[in-house]
Design an enzyme around this catalytic site. Structure first.
Site, short mmCIF file in Angstrom:
data_model
loop_
_atom_site.label_atom_id
_atom_site.label_comp_id
_atom_site.label_asym_id
_atom_site.label_seq_id
_atom_site.Cartn_x
_atom_site.Cartn_y
_atom_site.Cartn_z
N LYS A 176 26.73 -3.76 -2.18
CA LYS A 176 28.01 -3.52 -2.25
C LYS A 176 28.88 -3.07 -0.83
O LYS A 176 29.91 -2.94 -0.95
CB LYS A 176 28.57 -3.17 -3.54
CG LYS A 176 28.15 -3.50 -4.89
CD LYS A 176 28.35 -2.51 -5.83
CE LYS A 176 27.40 -2.78 -7.15
NZ LYS A 176 27.33 -1.47 -7.96
N HIS B 74 4.96 6.02 11.38
CA HIS B 74 4.61 5.78 9.99
C HIS B 74 3.59 6.81 9.80
O HIS B 74 2.46 6.80 9.85
CB HIS B 74 3.67 4.55 10.09
CG HIS B 74 3.68 3.78 8.86
ND1 HIS B 74 3.74 4.70 7.55
CD2 HIS B 74 2.85 2.61 8.37
CE1 HIS B 74 3.29 3.73 6.51
NE2 HIS B 74 3.02 2.65 6.92
N ARG C 153 11.16 4.02 3.44
CA ARG C 153 10.74 3.02 4.53
C ARG C 153 12.05 2.19 4.88
O ARG C 153 12.87 1.74 3.96
CB ARG C 153 9.84 2.11 3.96
CG ARG C 153 9.77 0.82 4.95
CD ARG C 153 8.34 0.05 4.71
NE ARG C 153 7.13 0.82 4.82
CZ ARG C 153 5.95 0.14 4.94
NH1 ARG C 153 5.72 -1.01 4.55
NH2 ARG C 153 4.87 1.10 5.07
N ARG D 238 0.85 -1.17 -0.01
CA ARG D 238 0.15 -0.13 0.03
C ARG D 238 0.83 1.18 -0.01
O ARG D 238 0.63 2.10 -0.87
CB ARG D 238 -0.68 0.02 1.27
CG ARG D 238 -2.20 -0.76 1.34
CD ARG D 238 -2.56 -1.38 2.45
NE ARG D 238 -1.51 -2.12 3.10
CZ ARG D 238 -1.86 -3.59 2.47
NH1 ARG D 238 -2.94 -3.87 1.66
NH2 ARG D 238 -0.87 -4.36 2.68
N THR D 239 1.70 1.17 1.10
CA THR D 239 2.54 2.55 1.11
C THR D 239 3.14 2.96 -0.24
O THR D 239 3.26 4.30 -0.68
CB THR D 239 3.43 2.41 2.33
OG1 THR D 239 2.87 2.15 3.58
CG2 THR D 239 3.96 3.71 2.62
N1 CP Z 1 -0.33 -0.06 5.90
C1 CP Z 1 1.03 -0.36 5.48
O1 CP Z 1 2.16 0.19 5.71
O2 CP Z 1 0.92 -1.33 4.43
P1 CP Z 1 2.28 -1.71 3.38
O3 CP Z 1 3.36 -2.34 4.43
O4 CP Z 1 1.78 -2.80 2.53
O5 CP Z 1 2.92 -0.48 2.80
#
Ligand code: CP
Length: 316
Positions: A81, A130, A102, A52-53
């Site tokens: 590397k 998040h 992320r 999703r993110t």
């Molecule tokens: N909610 C969320 O962060 O989903 P993903 O890990 O699929 O990005």
């Protein structure tokens, strides 16, 4: 946001700023397709898996006319590397106007924001924060409840490792919530977040049971996945993985307007028979992520709500 407009957490935003971003997201829900970011480049660097993110950030950038570069698998980068995160960020800063990142390490996004002037949007750092998820969660709560104020919010499941609940709890401090932490002992809300609640006069209760009588008090029932990837002891994961499984039969006493949220992905903590229940909102919640992320990208690139309201690049 730090001085270079990075979004590392929402905890430092004022109520006014949060409401402003929510208004911006609402504008994007009205018209998601605009060309206001034509000529801009958004980099997505995902050092952990995501559906999703990553895809909603990339969709947001594409729908706003920006181009997207990046990788979803760090194994294909020069990190394998031995290149450091600092050098990687400095390199990508040469190419992109904003970096969505992320990372599995807590604090990685803050660190990245300190080695570049390009805004970093934290797409999740370990068990820490998040913020873009929190923006879409607040958008979803506001949209379904008509307010963010004075709500009874039940956070259920993995409150130890779940960054979405940590992030939401901190950002809600302006809105007089009452939180109810429902978790097995092994996964209870960490002390640092309870201390944050005390310091910010956020009321909370703690419990280990999820049943009809508990659910009937909720405005928002925020379910979470047990985060297998964060456990060092897989036996412990096995002990707690089925702690809470929500079924449609448990919703009989729920308030009419109670909504079930989940950041997703889910494993087994919400049964499929809940999906068509009027209380279920998790798929729409994920859809709201597009609008929230369009707002965040626009904001870090200095586009204002007025710019968006007066924009004439809408594509129907
Ligand atoms: N909610 C969320 O962060 O989903 P993903 O890990 O699929 O990005």
């Amino acid at each position: 946001m730090s001085e270079n407009r990075s979004v590392i957490t929402l905890a430092n935003l004022t109520r006014e700023k949060i409401e402003y971003l929510l208004k911006m997201a609402a504008e994007f829900e009205r018209h998601p397709n605009r060309r206001i970011l034509e000529g801009k480049v958004v980099a997505t660097l995902f050092f952990e898996p995501s559906t999703r993110t990553r895809l909603s950030f990339e969709t947001a950038a594409n729908r706003l006319g920006a181009r997207v570069i990046g990788f979803a698998d760090p194994k294909v980068t020069s990190g394998t590397k031995g290149e450091s995160l600092k050098d990687t960020i400095k390199m990508v800063s040469n190419y992109a106007d904003v970096i969505v990142m992320r990372h599995y390490l807590e604090g990685a996004a803050l660190y990245a924001s300190e080695v570049t002037d390009v805004p970093i949007i934290n797409a999740g750092d370990g068990s820490n924060q998040h913020p873009s998820q929190t923006m879409l969660d607040m958008y979803s709560i506001n949209k379904t409840q008509g307010t963010l104020d004075n709500l009874n919010i039940f956070l259920v499941g993995d409150l130890k490792y779940g960054r979405t609940v940590h992030s939401l709890l901190m950002a809600m401090r302006h809105f007089n919530p009452t939180f109810h932490f429902i978790a097995p002992k092994e996964l209870e809300m960490p002390e640092e977040y309870k201390l944050y609640c005390h310091q910010n006069e956020i009321r909370f209760t703690e419990g280990t049971e999820l049943n009809e009588d508990v659910i009937q008090e909720a405005d928002i029932l925020y379910m979470t996945r047990v985060q297998k990837e964060r456990f060092t002891d897989l036996m412990e994961y096995e002990r707690v993985k089925d702690a809470f499984i929500l079924g449609a039969d448990m919703l009989a006493k729920a308030k009419d307007n109670m909504k079930i949220l989940h950041p997703l992905p889910r494993i087994n903590e919400i049964k499929a028979d809940v999906d068509d229940n009027p209380h279920a909102y998790y798929f729409q919640q994920a859809q709201n992520g597009l609008y929230a992320r369009e707002a965040l990208i626009s904001d870090v690139l200095n586009y204002t709500l007025d710019d968006i309201i007066n924009d004439h690049t809408i594509i129907q």
